[in-house]
Design a protein around this motif. Structure first.
Motif, PDB file in Angstrom:
ATOM      1  N   GLU A 119      69.713  73.297  21.523  1.00  0.00           N
ATOM      2  CA  GLU A 119      70.678  72.897  22.559  1.00  0.00           C
ATOM      3  C   GLU A 119      71.550  71.710  22.145  1.00  0.00           C
ATOM      4  OE1 GLU A 119      71.152  74.505  25.493  1.00  0.00           O
ATOM      5  OE2 GLU A 119      69.680  75.977  24.795  1.00  0.00           O
ATOM      6  N   ARG A 120      71.138  71.015  21.062  1.00  0.00           N
ATOM      7  CA  ARG A 120      71.839  69.808  20.606  1.00  0.00           C
ATOM      8  C   ARG A 120      71.954  68.793  21.754  1.00  0.00           C
ATOM      9  NH1 ARG A 120      76.744  71.530  19.945  1.00  0.00           N
ATOM     10  NH2 ARG A 120      77.523  69.487  19.405  1.00  0.00           N
ATOM     11  N   GLN A 121      70.791  68.519  22.368  1.00  0.00           N
ATOM     12  CA  GLN A 121      70.786  67.625  23.528  1.00  0.00           C
ATOM     13  C   GLN A 121      69.502  66.788  23.552  1.00  0.00           C
ATOM     14  OE1 GLN A 121      70.957  69.526  27.443  1.00  0.00           O
ATOM     15  NE2 GLN A 121      72.511  68.011  27.981  1.00  0.00           N
ATOM     16  N   MET A 122      69.664  65.520  23.956  1.00  0.00           N
ATOM     17  CA  MET A 122      68.514  64.643  24.152  1.00  0.00           C
ATOM     18  C   MET A 122      67.755  65.112  25.385  1.00  0.00           C
ATOM     19  SD  MET A 122      70.564  61.063  23.418  1.00  0.00           S
ATOM     20  CE  MET A 122      69.267  59.999  23.995  1.00  0.00           C
ATOM     21  N   VAL A 123      66.417  65.225  25.253  1.00  0.00           N
ATOM     22  CA  VAL A 123      65.609  65.733  26.362  1.00  0.00           C
ATOM     23  C   VAL A 123      64.522  64.769  26.813  1.00  0.00           C
ATOM     24  CG1 VAL A 123      66.072  68.157  25.793  1.00  0.00           C
ATOM     25  CG2 VAL A 123      64.057  67.026  24.816  1.00  0.00           C
ATOM     26  N   ALA A 124      64.201  63.764  25.984  1.00  0.00           N
ATOM     27  CA  ALA A 124      63.092  62.864  26.306  1.00  0.00           C
ATOM     28  C   ALA A 124      63.116  61.676  25.350  1.00  0.00           C
ATOM     29  CB  ALA A 124      61.763  63.608  26.184  1.00  0.00           C
ATOM     30  N   GLU A 169      64.288  64.300  33.657  1.00  0.00           N
ATOM     31  CA  GLU A 169      63.914  65.145  34.795  1.00  0.00           C
ATOM     32  C   GLU A 169      64.333  66.609  34.633  1.00  0.00           C
ATOM     33  OE1 GLU A 169      64.407  65.270  39.637  1.00  0.00           O
ATOM     34  OE2 GLU A 169      64.917  63.435  38.562  1.00  0.00           O
ATOM     35  N   GLN A 170      65.564  66.847  34.223  1.00  0.00           N
ATOM     36  CA  GLN A 170      66.052  68.227  34.138  1.00  0.00           C
ATOM     37  C   GLN A 170      65.426  69.017  32.990  1.00  0.00           C
ATOM     38  OE1 GLN A 170      67.749  65.470  33.606  1.00  0.00           O
ATOM     39  NE2 GLN A 170      69.209  65.665  31.949  1.00  0.00           N
ATOM     40  N   HIS A 171      64.642  68.343  32.122  1.00  0.00           N
ATOM     41  CA  HIS A 171      64.023  69.017  30.982  1.00  0.00           C
ATOM     42  C   HIS A 171      62.502  69.072  31.090  1.00  0.00           C
ATOM     43  CE1 HIS A 171      67.852  69.250  28.923  1.00  0.00           C
ATOM     44  NE2 HIS A 171      68.052  67.977  29.208  1.00  0.00           N
ATOM     45  N   GLN A 172      61.966  68.665  32.219  1.00  0.00           N
ATOM     46  CA  GLN A 172      60.516  68.689  32.400  1.00  0.00           C
ATOM     47  C   GLN A 172      60.015  70.121  32.539  1.00  0.00           C
ATOM     48  OE1 GLN A 172      59.930  66.087  35.781  1.00  0.00           O
ATOM     49  NE2 GLN A 172      60.248  64.250  34.547  1.00  0.00           N
ATOM     50  N   GLY A 173      58.772  70.315  32.139  1.00  0.00           N
ATOM     51  CA  GLY A 173      58.142  71.628  32.304  1.00  0.00           C
ATOM     52  C   GLY A 173      58.395  72.602  31.176  1.00  0.00           C
TER      53      GLY A 173
END
Length: 169
Positions: free
Chosen positions: A76-81, A103-107
């Motif tokens: 995704e080329r995105q920071m998640v955590a 939050e939007q990347h939890q689970g």
């Protein structure tokens, strides 16, 4: 940088931490990532200004044990955590780890995978003998991450639970 199956774990430099704090997408731009919707808690902002930045700026310290490591979903080329260690190993070779998923990347299992990658890296650091973590008693997601990575709960209290992973080198 540490790579896992889906993630890059990148230790942030002093200048990158400054951009992280600004939270104006300048860090994402520098790293050629998609914009993120991360938020910085007041506690993290205080830790960054009071502890993390001064420790990263100190040439006598190994910044890898003090900086924030950003976790990037490669596809995704995105920071998640993010995760970090709370300073260099103590006299017993123990370090403390802290982490949080946006939050939007939890689970999605990102943190379990990231902590697995960090444990692999830590095993290569001769001075580290064990990893310590604390979670709030109701934070079942963090407890699960620790359990899946072999941490043992050793001191449940009213509000905090303590966990440890012996590396047995």
């Amino acid at each position: 940088m540490i790579q896992t199956f889906r993630l890059n774990l990148l230790p942030l430099s002093y200048d990158q931490l400054q951009k992280y704090i600004k939270n104006d997408q300048s860090l994402e731009k520098e790293l050629h990532l998609k914009n993120s919707t991360r938020s910085i808690s007041p506690e993290l902002k205080e830790a960054l200004k009071e502890t993390i930045l001064p420790n990263v700026a100190d040439p006598a310290k190994n910044y890898l044990y003090s900086t924030l490591w950003t976790i990037i979903n490669r596809a995704e080329r995105q920071m998640v955590a993010d995760l970090c260690f709370v300073g260099e190993p103590n006299a017993d070779g123990e370090i403390e780890i802290g982490f949080g998923t946006y939050e939007q990347h939890q689970g999605h299992g990102y943190m379990t995978e990231a902590v697995t990658g960090m444990i692999k890296w830590v095993r290569e650091q001769a001075e580290v003998k064990s990893i310590f973590a604390q979670t709030e008693m109701g934070n079942f997601a963090s407890m699960s991450v620790l359990q899946k990575n072999g941490f043992i709960q050793f001191s449940p209290e009213e509000k905090l639970s303590s966990w440890k992973l012996d590396l047995n080198k």
